[in-house]
Write a protein that holds these residues in place. Sequence first.
Motif, PDB file in Angstrom:
ATOM      1  N   LYS A 135      60.532 -37.621  45.137  1.00 35.28           N
ATOM      2  CA  LYS A 135      60.842 -38.915  44.520  1.00 35.28           C
ATOM      3  C   LYS A 135      60.861 -40.079  45.514  1.00 35.28           C
ATOM      4  O   LYS A 135      60.394 -41.162  45.214  1.00 35.28           O
ATOM      5  CB  LYS A 135      62.202 -38.812  43.822  1.00 35.28           C
ATOM      6  CG  LYS A 135      62.577 -40.041  43.033  1.00 35.28           C
ATOM      7  CD  LYS A 135      63.549 -39.688  41.915  1.00 35.28           C
ATOM      8  CE  LYS A 135      63.779 -40.920  41.041  1.00 35.28           C
ATOM      9  NZ  LYS A 135      65.184 -41.341  41.033  1.00 35.28           N
ATOM     10  N   SER A 136      61.473 -39.844  46.697  1.00 34.51           N
ATOM     11  CA  SER A 136      61.536 -40.947  47.663  1.00 34.51           C
ATOM     12  C   SER A 136      61.689 -40.377  49.067  1.00 34.51           C
ATOM     13  O   SER A 136      61.909 -39.181  49.243  1.00 34.51           O
ATOM     14  CB  SER A 136      62.732 -41.855  47.380  1.00 34.51           C
ATOM     15  OG  SER A 136      63.923 -41.217  47.784  1.00 34.51           O
ATOM     16  N   PHE A 137      61.608 -41.234  50.070  1.00 24.39           N
ATOM     17  CA  PHE A 137      61.833 -40.802  51.441  1.00 24.39           C
ATOM     18  C   PHE A 137      63.227 -40.190  51.571  1.00 24.39           C
ATOM     19  O   PHE A 137      63.404 -39.127  52.161  1.00 24.39           O
ATOM     20  CB  PHE A 137      61.738 -41.986  52.420  1.00 24.39           C
ATOM     21  CG  PHE A 137      60.351 -42.512  52.632  1.00 24.39           C
ATOM     22  CD1 PHE A 137      60.147 -43.636  53.418  1.00 24.39           C
ATOM     23  CD2 PHE A 137      59.248 -41.901  52.062  1.00 24.39           C
ATOM     24  CE1 PHE A 137      58.880 -44.140  53.632  1.00 24.39           C
ATOM     25  CE2 PHE A 137      57.966 -42.403  52.259  1.00 24.39           C
ATOM     26  CZ  PHE A 137      57.781 -43.524  53.046  1.00 24.39           C
ATOM     27  N   SER A 138      64.211 -40.872  51.004  1.00 21.90           N
ATOM     28  CA  SER A 138      65.590 -40.386  51.117  1.00 21.90           C
ATOM     29  C   SER A 138      65.745 -38.995  50.542  1.00 21.90           C
ATOM     30  O   SER A 138      66.422 -38.148  51.129  1.00 21.90           O
ATOM     31  CB  SER A 138      66.561 -41.336  50.414  1.00 21.90           C
ATOM     32  OG  SER A 138      66.746 -42.495  51.181  1.00 21.90           O
TER      33      SER A 138
END
Lengths: 758, 157
Positions: free
Chosen positions: A520-523
């Motif tokens: 979903k995201s880098f994090s």
Amino acid sequence: MSRRRHSDDSDAGQPHKRRRTSEPSEIEERLESLICRVGEKSNSSLESNLEGLAGVLEADLPNYKSKILRILCTVARLLPEKLTVYTTLVGLLNARNYNFGGEFVEAMIRQLKECLKVNMYNEAVHLVRFLSDLVNCHVIAAPSMVAMFENFVSVTQEEDVPQVRCDWYMFAFLSSLPWVGKELYEKKDAEMDRLLSQTESYLKRRQKIHVPMLQVWTADKPHPQEEYLDCLWFQIQKLKKDRWQERHILRPYLAFDSVLCEALQHNLPPFTPPPHTEDSVYPMPRVIFRMFDYTDDPEGPVMPGSHSVERFVIEENLHCIIKSHWKERKTCAAQLLSYPGNNKIPLNYHIVELAQATEMLYMRLDTMNTTCVDRFINWFSHHLSNFQFRWSWEDWSDCLTQDLEKPKPKFVREVLEKCMRLSYHQRIIDIVPASFSVLSPANPVCIYKYGDESNRSLPGYTVALCLTIAIKNKASNDEIFSILKDVPNPNQDDDDGEGFTFNPLKIEVFVQTLLHLAAKSFSHSFSALAKFHEVFKTLAESDEGKLHVLRVVYEVWKNHPQMIAVLVDKMIRTQIVDCAAVANWIFSSELAHDFTRFYIWEILHSTIRKMNKHVLKIHKELEETKARLARQHKRRDSDDDDDDDDRSTDREDGPLEEQIERLQEKVESAQSEQKNLFLVIFQRFIMLLTEHLVRCETGGIDVFTPWYKSCIERLQQIFLQHHQIIQQYMVTLENLLFTAELDHHILAVFQQFCALQA
Amino acid sequence: MSCSGTLSILRSDSYAELSQYRDQHFRGTRYDQERLLRKSCTLYVGNLSFYTTEEQIHELFGKSGDIKKVIMGLDKVKKTACGFCFVEYYARGDAENAMRYINGTRLDDRIIRTDWDAGFKEGRQYGRGRSGGQVRDEYRQDYDAGRGGYGKTVQCQ
């Protein structure tokens, strides 16, 4: 403009620093401010400001002489763009106070010697120029300046010194001539002719192997890129032919001629250039980058020709302005645009005319050095993101008919990819015309091989499903291990009971599944790496394991180079992979298709930088611990009069000494890893390039393909970007890798690099 | 004469200075807060579009140095992006360069604003407005398509 601290009275009882202004330091600040400000925009003329300031300073000499000396020496060193303003000021002071003039000259010589001792060569040039302009202000006698220059030029006769040392002294001499050539020639023409003839013979015999490595373009049209000393020599020769008439430099002292020519001059003390030492580091040679000439702004004032000395002076001054004001972008821009004499030169072209520059750079992409193309890509995409990505792409539709690996279409692709990173995929599709869609970046989506039911025949599919459910149910590392135990090893017949030897299938199933879940995201991805760090470390324990992890990351995220880059960064920092693994991965056959893409080289250079920073960090720790031990000894020595207890001193030193020993080992190990990284990279370059060269030779095809140009320039880039570190390995490189048996195409790069500091 | 001295006009670094803003929720004295701000590697970034992603922020702010972490600001109720974030660098010098060259430029076509932050603490990623977003979006009178349209007070009218 003094900086006001945020002083806040509302907090009680904390050691808030209040500025205690005592008179002397207030006056010093005022003096510094007055001196620094002269020459800036003012209601009065420059001449009357200088006159006024000279009067103020003369009055303050009895009490503040050393401060005034210090400030004037500092502006001479740090504000070279206002050189003639300050030489005029010194001239006026010398006319009023001969002793002060003498002390100033002495202070300048001391400062010059100090600069040369600590390798501050750029600042030393400013000092030399300042001294030479003091001849024009009747502070220094011309013959003594000529004598100094004679000593400079005789450095070229020294034996067994690096060429760059002789280059600097030659540069210091030549680059002062636009200011003082006329005066010196009038007073000492025979000596000057001799110096110039010595200059000419030095320039003829010095080697220029390094030049190809530094040029921006591989072609000489439309503007040849000259080596900096050659260019300056042409400019000085032309100046001499013009009888030393130089019209660009602002010379305030001319208005004070009647006052100044009454002044007594000082002789420079004989100046012996400090000898070359092991620690001397001279400036590297440069190639002069030109993009515009007099044909480029037909309506405005004429741009000085490339061999005119005015061109040299303007470029020097603009560089100095940027160097002085780089932290303050508004000030810097204002200073550049208000450059004195800006109505007589096409200033915008000297600084840069943006749209025209972009167009010109694009047109010359075919012969542009790869590293420069990188910078062009970064700059242009960043620029577009500040201007709503508006650009007339159709103007560049010539690139659509070319092979995608050619420089122009490649440039556009990379720009669009960077633009996407600063916005989002659909935005890029919207801003380019339909014809450019072939150059548009891929939609940065993740590729999960176990995603579809149709893939259920793939080995590991069921384990992948199992893993997915487990991870979604917040499984621990141990649970993951036990699920993975069931994965067969396609490589080996027997692995040990734990199954923790290199098992590519295990790695594949785990990494694919985890990255897919965290897509979903880098994090999200970073959290995943952190949570299952133990599993990663175990699976990637061996070198093959590390390489395979990187391969799988690429397979999953090949549409999203930015994600690959941040994941590789994180994996290095959390020691899941090491730098050498990344280097090997970049040169692996799986990545051959992406080898010339910009993101690959961003990853490699980022990896090298991390390695370098790591070595520096441990080194710093070691030095700090050593300093602590030294302080401890000092403390003990100072208050230890009667106590000669050896045991207590050992006890105190013990932990620190142990720490130092450990850190010493750590430093050595890190330095060894760093050297190994560079050796791996160079080795792989040599293998790759040799393969290409041999193939071309046997096939009878031209070596110089777009791929080859890119690859050889990437090799050059490694040398140039990390030159300080690589200098430590020269002997190893020469004996182990860049030997005489190597193909001359590859060896040339190494030889050019060696020539840079020879 | 030493050659290491400098001039105060060359020391001017106004873009990297502290602003007037002080976080009112900060636990500690003003002095503590300013001490932390002066050595911080973390920047607050404001005026983002609600649609700006972590990836975009990483790309832009990565230009001034290696980023340690990006923390997206969230609406306290909806837990969706509400137009601000924190960017933490490994080195203060990189954060200073972001203040000098990225502050006041555009991201997603909006002029963004950066400021020093004393350091991320759990809870600070949430907006402090009554409706869950940032305070500025509570009372805003204008229409901003990238920040949920009209301000909350206006919307409730």
